[in-house]
Design a protein around this motif. Structure first.
Motif, PDB file in Angstrom:
ATOM      1  N   ALA A  86      46.519  35.672  33.355  1.00  0.00           N
ATOM      2  CA  ALA A  86      47.946  35.853  33.605  1.00  0.00           C
ATOM      3  C   ALA A  86      48.354  34.960  34.765  1.00  0.00           C
ATOM      4  N   VAL A  87      49.592  34.514  34.729  1.00  0.00           N
ATOM      5  CA  VAL A  87      50.159  33.714  35.818  1.00  0.00           C
ATOM      6  C   VAL A  87      51.165  34.594  36.554  1.00  0.00           C
ATOM      7  N   THR A  88      50.962  34.776  37.845  1.00  0.00           N
ATOM      8  CA  THR A  88      51.883  35.579  38.658  1.00  0.00           C
ATOM      9  C   THR A  88      52.442  34.725  39.792  1.00  0.00           C
ATOM     10  N   SER A  89      53.309  35.343  40.578  1.00  0.00           N
ATOM     11  CA  SER A  89      53.830  34.694  41.790  1.00  0.00           C
ATOM     12  C   SER A  89      54.489  33.355  41.473  1.00  0.00           C
ATOM     13  N   ASN A  90      55.142  33.279  40.300  1.00  0.00           N
ATOM     14  CA  ASN A  90      55.842  32.088  39.838  1.00  0.00           C
ATOM     15  C   ASN A  90      54.919  30.879  39.656  1.00  0.00           C
ATOM     16  N   GLY A  91      53.652  31.135  39.411  1.00  0.00           N
ATOM     17  CA  GLY A  91      52.688  30.041  39.250  1.00  0.00           C
ATOM     18  C   GLY A  91      51.773  29.872  40.439  1.00  0.00           C
ATOM     19  N   GLY A  92      52.027  30.616  41.480  1.00  0.00           N
ATOM     20  CA  GLY A  92      51.203  30.496  42.683  1.00  0.00           C
ATOM     21  C   GLY A  92      49.846  31.142  42.555  1.00  0.00           C
ATOM     22  N   ASN A  93      49.715  32.066  41.608  1.00  0.00           N
ATOM     23  CA  ASN A  93      48.429  32.730  41.358  1.00  0.00           C
ATOM     24  C   ASN A  93      48.109  32.736  39.876  1.00  0.00           C
ATOM     25  N   ILE A  94      46.849  32.531  39.557  1.00  0.00           N
ATOM     26  CA  ILE A  94      46.331  32.703  38.204  1.00  0.00           C
ATOM     27  C   ILE A  94      45.306  33.825  38.259  1.00  0.00           C
ATOM     28  N   LEU A  95      45.489  34.828  37.417  1.00  0.00           N
ATOM     29  CA  LEU A  95      44.534  35.925  37.342  1.00  0.00           C
ATOM     30  C   LEU A  95      43.594  35.693  36.163  1.00  0.00           C
ATOM     31  N   VAL A  96      42.315  35.816  36.408  1.00  0.00           N
ATOM     32  CA  VAL A  96      41.295  35.703  35.373  1.00  0.00           C
ATOM     33  C   VAL A  96      40.552  37.033  35.347  1.00  0.00           C
ATOM     34  N   LYS A  97      40.678  37.740  34.223  1.00  0.00           N
ATOM     35  CA  LYS A  97      40.106  39.084  34.120  1.00  0.00           C
ATOM     36  C   LYS A  97      40.570  39.973  35.280  1.00  0.00           C
ATOM     37  N   GLY A  98      41.825  39.783  35.684  1.00  0.00           N
ATOM     38  CA  GLY A  98      42.421  40.620  36.718  1.00  0.00           C
ATOM     39  C   GLY A  98      42.189  40.166  38.146  1.00  0.00           C
ATOM     40  N   GLN A  99      41.390  39.107  38.338  1.00  0.00           N
ATOM     41  CA  GLN A  99      41.064  38.631  39.683  1.00  0.00           C
ATOM     42  C   GLN A  99      41.719  37.267  39.944  1.00  0.00           C
ATOM     43  N   ALA A 100      42.201  37.066  41.161  1.00  0.00           N
ATOM     44  CA  ALA A 100      42.858  35.811  41.503  1.00  0.00           C
ATOM     45  C   ALA A 100      41.863  34.659  41.504  1.00  0.00           C
TER      46      ALA A 100
END
Length: 273
Positions: A86-100
């Motif tokens: 998932a991409v959060t923080s408008n692209g500032g973070n990518i989560l992989v299996k729930g972890q940044a």
């Protein structure tokens, strides 16, 4: 195939954003987010079933301006339809299996330092325009960007347009979305994060959906760009053909998902021929 989708007012809706036509019977809906005892977000039961089908057939990638914690409040994506990334923080973070993804975080920080005015200096410049008669509160999201809750009726809109240009020259994007006024460093954007995931996964086709100016960078380069009939992009998305939904509000999510599934079936036939 990747389906990269904004969440709020694209896939998920608060009750005040349902925008059902007068006389329309409310469809079957499900509560998918609560916060401090309040009901926050909903989807129609039909949209959830369509999204399950999307998730089974392709890579469903939530792409949101929400912070990591705000994204994790959406129980549907934590318990039922669980995306690998998932991409959060408008692209500032990518989560992989729930972890940044720590490597992505370091890359974004470096780009911010190289190309954008410091947050402190930008806020100092904005303070000359900001006034408590229209600024209600201020927040910082995951130490990446800022947004203000404002009284839009009292806001100096013409002065804000001028400041938007100054912010852009300083490496920041300004976006007014209802009661929220965002200031986001240029490197913190949705498409760069999606493109990174696309390359990492070896995918060739991206369908993307979004309703706001912060989604435009993603829609401009997607193979299949879709925007709800409501939202900022009705007037702002110029220069590229962006598909529209038939419905506004809550029912637009179903329209988007049907278009994405139709594109998947079309691509499958092309690849098989």
């Amino acid at each position: 195939m990747i389906f990269a989708s904004d969440l709020d007012q694209t896939m998920i809706y608060s009750k005040r954003a349902f925008r059902l036509k007068e006389g329309t019977t409310e469809p079957s809906i499900r509560l998918i987010e609560t916060y401090e005892g309040r009901e926050i977000s909903f989807m129609t039961s039909a949209a959830i079933e369509l999204l399950k089908e999307v998730h089974e057939k392709m890579t469903f990638l939530p792409v949101t301006t929400r912070t990591i914690k705000q994204f994790q409040r959406i129980t549907l994506f934590q318990e039922e339809i669980i995306p690998d990334m998932a991409v959060t923080s408008n692209g500032g973070n990518i989560l992989v299996k729930g972890q940044a993804d720590q490597d992505w975080q370091r890359l974004i920080r470096r780009k911010m330092n190289e190309s954008s005015m410091s947050p402190e200096d930008l806020k100092m410049q904005f303070s000359e325009l900001a006034h408590d008669n229209w600024i209600l509160s201020e927040r910082t999201a995951d130490e990446l960007f800022h947004y203000y809750i404002i009284d839009q009726a009292a806001a100096p809109l013409e002065e804000l347009k001028d400041f938007e240009k100054a912010a852009a020259e300083a490496g920041w994007k300004m976006s007014l979305q209802g009661r929220k006024l965002y200031f986001v460093p240029m490197p913190v954007n949705k498409w760069d994060a999606v493109a990174h995931i696309k390359e990492k996964m070896g995918k060739t086709f991206v369908a993307a959906a979004g309703d706001s100016l912060l989604d435009l960078c993603m829609l401009e380069v997607a193979d299949l760009p879709i925007a709800p009939l409501h939202g900022e992009l009705n007037e702002a998305a110029l220069g590229k053909t962006i598909l529209r939904t038939e419905n506004r509000g809550l029912l637009a999510a179903e329209d988007i998902l049907k278009q994405v599934l139709a594109a998947y079936e079309k691509n499958k036939k092309i690849c098989a021929s």
